[in-house]
Design a protein around this motif. Structure first.
Motif, PDB file in Angstrom:
ATOM      1  N   MET A 317       0.844  -1.195   0.000  1.00 42.89           N
ATOM      2  CA  MET A 317       0.000   0.000   0.000  1.00 42.89           C
ATOM      3  C   MET A 317       0.875   1.239   0.000  1.00 42.89           C
ATOM      4  SD  MET A 317      -3.042  -1.104   2.601  1.00 42.89           S
ATOM      5  CE  MET A 317      -4.165   0.044   1.795  1.00 42.89           C
ATOM      6  N   VAL A 318       0.594   2.154  -0.908  1.00 43.91           N
ATOM      7  CA  VAL A 318       1.301   3.432  -0.968  1.00 43.91           C
ATOM      8  C   VAL A 318       0.276   4.553  -1.120  1.00 43.91           C
ATOM      9  CG1 VAL A 318       3.306   2.346  -2.070  1.00 43.91           C
ATOM     10  CG2 VAL A 318       1.595   3.492  -3.485  1.00 43.91           C
ATOM     11  N   THR A 319       0.717   5.763  -0.844  1.00 46.45           N
ATOM     12  CA  THR A 319      -0.084   6.948  -1.108  1.00 46.45           C
ATOM     13  C   THR A 319       0.441   7.612  -2.373  1.00 46.45           C
ATOM     14  OG1 THR A 319      -0.484   7.299   1.250  1.00 46.45           O
ATOM     15  CG2 THR A 319      -0.848   9.184  -0.202  1.00 46.45           C
ATOM     16  N   MET A 320      -0.448   8.060  -3.231  1.00 43.76           N
ATOM     17  CA  MET A 320      -0.032   8.752  -4.442  1.00 43.76           C
ATOM     18  C   MET A 320       0.947   9.867  -4.067  1.00 43.76           C
ATOM     19  SD  MET A 320      -2.429  10.606  -7.333  1.00 43.76           S
ATOM     20  CE  MET A 320      -2.840  12.050  -6.326  1.00 43.76           C
ATOM     21  N   PRO A 321       2.109   9.941  -4.716  1.00 41.27           N
ATOM     22  CA  PRO A 321       3.108  10.950  -4.343  1.00 41.27           C
ATOM     23  C   PRO A 321       2.590  12.380  -4.499  1.00 41.27           C
ATOM     24  CG  PRO A 321       4.105   9.226  -5.683  1.00 41.27           C
ATOM     25  CD  PRO A 321       2.616   9.013  -5.749  1.00 41.27           C
ATOM     26  N   VAL A 322       2.593  13.103  -3.390  1.00 40.57           N
ATOM     27  CA  VAL A 322       2.130  14.492  -3.379  1.00 40.57           C
ATOM     28  C   VAL A 322       3.037  15.321  -2.480  1.00 40.57           C
ATOM     29  CG1 VAL A 322      -0.308  13.952  -3.843  1.00 40.57           C
ATOM     30  CG2 VAL A 322       0.522  14.030  -1.474  1.00 40.57           C
ATOM     31  N   GLN A 323       2.921  16.639  -2.614  1.00 42.90           N
ATOM     32  CA  GLN A 323       3.585  17.592  -1.732  1.00 42.90           C
ATOM     33  C   GLN A 323       2.538  18.592  -1.240  1.00 42.90           C
ATOM     34  OE1 GLN A 323       6.541  17.084  -0.759  1.00 42.90           O
ATOM     35  NE2 GLN A 323       7.475  15.808  -2.356  1.00 42.90           N
ATOM     36  N   TYR A 324       2.748  19.146  -0.052  1.00 40.39           N
ATOM     37  CA  TYR A 324       1.812  20.130   0.464  1.00 40.39           C
ATOM     38  C   TYR A 324       1.792  21.365  -0.436  1.00 40.39           C
ATOM     39  CZ  TYR A 324       1.818  17.346   4.742  1.00 40.39           C
ATOM     40  OH  TYR A 324       1.709  16.323   5.640  1.00 40.39           O
ATOM     41  N   ASP A 325       0.615  21.933  -0.613  1.00 38.28           N
ATOM     42  CA  ASP A 325       0.457  23.135  -1.416  1.00 38.28           C
ATOM     43  C   ASP A 325       0.968  24.335  -0.616  1.00 38.28           C
ATOM     44  OD1 ASP A 325      -0.301  25.226  -3.009  1.00 38.28           O
ATOM     45  OD2 ASP A 325      -2.449  24.789  -2.967  1.00 38.28           O
ATOM     46  N   PRO A 326       2.012  25.024  -1.089  1.00 38.16           N
ATOM     47  CA  PRO A 326       2.546  26.175  -0.338  1.00 38.16           C
ATOM     48  C   PRO A 326       1.505  27.268  -0.115  1.00 38.16           C
ATOM     49  CG  PRO A 326       4.038  25.533  -2.110  1.00 38.16           C
ATOM     50  CD  PRO A 326       2.758  24.779  -2.326  1.00 38.16           C
ATOM     51  N   ALA A 327       0.509  27.340  -1.006  1.00 36.82           N
ATOM     52  CA  ALA A 327      -0.505  28.390  -0.897  1.00 36.82           C
ATOM     53  C   ALA A 327      -1.649  28.023   0.026  1.00 36.82           C
ATOM     54  CB  ALA A 327      -1.052  28.723  -2.286  1.00 36.82           C
ATOM     55  N   ASN A 328      -1.777  26.717   0.359  1.00 40.52           N
ATOM     56  CA  ASN A 328      -2.893  26.277   1.199  1.00 40.52           C
ATOM     57  C   ASN A 328      -2.513  24.971   1.880  1.00 40.52           C
ATOM     58  OD1 ASN A 328      -5.288  25.402   2.360  1.00 40.52           O
ATOM     59  ND2 ASN A 328      -6.564  25.923   0.590  1.00 40.52           N
ATOM     60  N   PRO A 329      -2.259  25.005   3.183  1.00 44.49           N
ATOM     61  CA  PRO A 329      -1.814  23.789   3.884  1.00 44.49           C
ATOM     62  C   PRO A 329      -2.871  22.689   3.923  1.00 44.49           C
ATOM     63  CG  PRO A 329      -2.329  25.546   5.438  1.00 44.49           C
ATOM     64  CD  PRO A 329      -2.360  26.166   4.075  1.00 44.49           C
ATOM     65  N   ASN A 330      -4.114  23.017   3.562  1.00 39.92           N
ATOM     66  CA  ASN A 330      -5.181  22.021   3.544  1.00 39.92           C
ATOM     67  C   ASN A 330      -5.314  21.335   2.192  1.00 39.92           C
ATOM     68  OD1 ASN A 330      -6.064  22.483   6.250  1.00 39.92           O
ATOM     69  ND2 ASN A 330      -7.071  24.370   5.543  1.00 39.92           N
ATOM     70  N   ARG A 331      -4.419  21.641   1.270  1.00 36.97           N
ATOM     71  CA  ARG A 331      -4.454  21.035  -0.051  1.00 36.97           C
ATOM     72  C   ARG A 331      -3.076  20.446  -0.368  1.00 36.97           C
ATOM     73  NH1 ARG A 331      -8.803  21.712   1.218  1.00 36.97           N
ATOM     74  NH2 ARG A 331     -10.443  23.015   0.317  1.00 36.97           N
ATOM     75  N   VAL A 332      -3.056  19.477  -1.283  1.00 37.31           N
ATOM     76  CA  VAL A 332      -1.788  18.897  -1.731  1.00 37.31           C
ATOM     77  C   VAL A 332      -1.726  18.934  -3.244  1.00 37.31           C
ATOM     78  CG1 VAL A 332      -1.458  17.423   0.288  1.00 37.31           C
ATOM     79  CG2 VAL A 332      -2.740  16.548  -1.681  1.00 37.31           C
ATOM     80  N   LEU A 333      -0.497  18.907  -3.751  1.00 37.43           N
ATOM     81  CA  LEU A 333      -0.258  18.934  -5.189  1.00 37.43           C
ATOM     82  C   LEU A 333       0.434  17.656  -5.618  1.00 37.43           C
ATOM     83  CD1 LEU A 333       1.169  22.581  -5.433  1.00 37.43           C
ATOM     84  CD2 LEU A 333      -1.196  21.843  -5.830  1.00 37.43           C
TER      85      LEU A 333
END
Length: 371
Positions: A317-333
């Protein structure tokens, strides 16, 4: 910290030395079969209960013709013996789900949980890729199951695809992001998940710290707990009670819960209890929505039977590779470079490389819950 986790050791039992391996295989196959049926939303009927039982359960199943709605503008099928299944947990705010969802009964719904299950050639192992619901994606134009066309949108939350156009728009979005064809679609709603866990007799987990999240109706002290359906639902939905409060932490709890379920399902005696077996099958088939190719008891049984050879030790099991959105900590890119390593591996029916998840955002909830 890597977002990757491998499900624990294969299920085993006790006994004298001579029949031990045989017994382990029998118990493992039995346990994995139950898990496969639960994941697919159905339990095999065996040869009993034909006629009325079959037609009743068959009538419970809801299906969506994904192929008809999406047409030919899709990734090509890869003819290497593998399969990709999109599994969704939906959070409808209507009917019985209103209380569980904790929202207003506005008739809306979103995909609260989304996972791509890749079954490798030979059906002996699988990789599961969790898609964070808060990922900002470019949602493509899509057609819903009723023929309605929805325009494309840039920078949309991933789970808005479901509220926009249901199953078909979600599949379209996943295929657009990954470049992978989804061969099947399975969806279970809040109330269905809760009832399935209750029918299975609950799941035991151990928490290394207290988890308190009023929004998810969850209040657990540190220690070992046998979760009923309502508590299990709260655990897989909580995001404010552990880690950094992000959806990524919730995904780590979901993965830990699945691990606990796989490791404990051998203790569930549904296969030797016809009454319990029927109750579980009735609940499951009422709770599941599938693509039209799986829209019957026979099809679901055949599909689930093909998964029974996958042992817990061969599920990653893995999580799709993402990074935190610098403009909104409640979103990921989406981390496109690392994510492409995942999609390339699955397309080639290969193991996902560890480098694909190294250095990506994790949610900091790993190790909080175990089976």
């Amino acid at each position: 910290m890597s977002a990757e986790s491998t499900l624990g050791p294969g299920i085993s039992g006790s006994g004298d030395k001579r029949p031990r391996h045989r017994g382990k295989r029998r118990r493992r196959n039995k346990a994995l079969r139950v898990m496969a049926w639960t994941a697919a939303g159905v339990v095999v009927l065996g040869g009993a209960g034909a006629g009325y039982v079959y037609y009743k359960l068959n009538g419970n199943i809801k299906s969506v013709d994904i192929n008809q709605a999406l047409g030919t503008d899709r990734p090509a099928k890869v003819d290497n013996g593998s399969e990709n299944i999109l599994v969704l947990g939906s959070d409808s705010r209507s009917g019985a789900n209103k209380k569980l969802g904790g929202g207003v009964d506005d008739g809306s719904a979103r995909s609260d949980t989304a996972m791509i299950v890749h079954v490798y050639e030979g059906h002996k192992k699988a990789s599961v890729v969790s898609i964070p619901r808060d990922t900002l994606v470019d949602r493509p134009e899509c057609t819903d199951a009723k023929g309605g066309v929805h325009p494309a949108e840039s920078g949309a939350m991933f789970n808005s695809a479901y509220s926009t156009g249901g199953a078909t728009c979600t599949v379209k979005t996943v295929e657009s992001v990954t470049g992978l064809r989804m061969d099947h679609y399975l969806e279970v709603d809040f109330t269905g998940f809760q009832k399935l866990i209750d029918e299975l007799g609950g799941v035991t987990v151990t928490t290394t710290q207290a988890i308190n999240d009023p929004d998810s109706h969850l209040d657990l002290s540190a220690g070992t707990h046998k979760l009923n359906g309502d508590e299990a639902l709260g655990l897989v939905r909580t995001r404010h009670g552990v880690g950094d409060g992000s959806d990524l932490g919730r995904i780590q709890l979901q993965q830990a819960f699945i691990k606990a379920l796989v490791n404990q399902v051998k203790q569930i005696g549904v296969l030797t209890n016809p009454t319990k077996l029927y109750a579980l099958a009735d609940t499951a088939t009422k709770s599941v929505t599938t693509d039209s190719d799986l829209g019957s008891v026979n099809s679901l049984v055949s599909f689930a039977d093909g998964l029974k050879g996958i042992s817990a030790s061969h599920m990653t099991m893995v999580t799709m590779p993402v990074q935190y959105d610098p403009a909104n900590p409640n979103r990921v890119l989406l981390d496109k470079t690392k994510a492409q390593l995942v999609w390339n591996a699955l397309k080639k029916d290969q193991t996902i490389p560890k480098t694909a998840t190294q250095g990506t955002a994790t949610g900091k909830a790993a190790g909080v819950v175990s089976g």
